[in-house]
Design an enzyme around this catalytic site. Sequence first.
Site, PDB file in Angstrom:
ATOM      1  N   CYS A  32       3.095  27.850  -2.684  1.00 43.61           N
ATOM      2  CA  CYS A  32       3.308  28.257  -4.079  1.00 43.61           C
ATOM      3  C   CYS A  32       4.652  28.976  -4.246  1.00 43.61           C
ATOM      4  CB  CYS A  32       2.150  29.167  -4.494  1.00 43.61           C
ATOM      5  SG  CYS A  32       2.363  29.991  -6.074  1.00 43.61           S
ATOM      6  N   CYS A  35       4.554  32.250  -6.192  1.00 38.59           N
ATOM      7  CA  CYS A  35       3.976  33.296  -5.336  1.00 38.59           C
ATOM      8  C   CYS A  35       5.070  33.919  -4.471  1.00 38.59           C
ATOM      9  CB  CYS A  35       2.888  32.721  -4.437  1.00 38.59           C
ATOM     10  SG  CYS A  35       1.480  32.021  -5.315  1.00 38.59           S
TER      11      CYS A  35
END
Length: 107
Positions: A32, A35
Amino acid sequence: MSAGIAVTAANFEAEVEKSAVPVLLDFWAEWCMPCRMIAPLVEDLAKAYQGRLKVGSINVDQEADLASRYNIISIPTLIVLKDGQVYRQKVGAVPKHEIEALFKDLI
């Protein structure tokens, strides 16, 4: 991975539910990109609020049951818990001041 404790099903009760201070949980995954973008921000906040806020990260790929428990459908998701109860939640890559606003009044 962001700062703080790697939270798993095995240590969730001790680290989160029984924490004496509010807990900021960062639900993330290795793949991600958003993230990864907020990880340094979460790291900075973990250092700045050490002793007053516990910061934990939950890898949703490795801890699917915890992600499911909190209905995580998009990452990154940040959740603030106090006394084992969810107080606030924010989804997406957000600026540091928005992350801080999630917990600042609880410490």
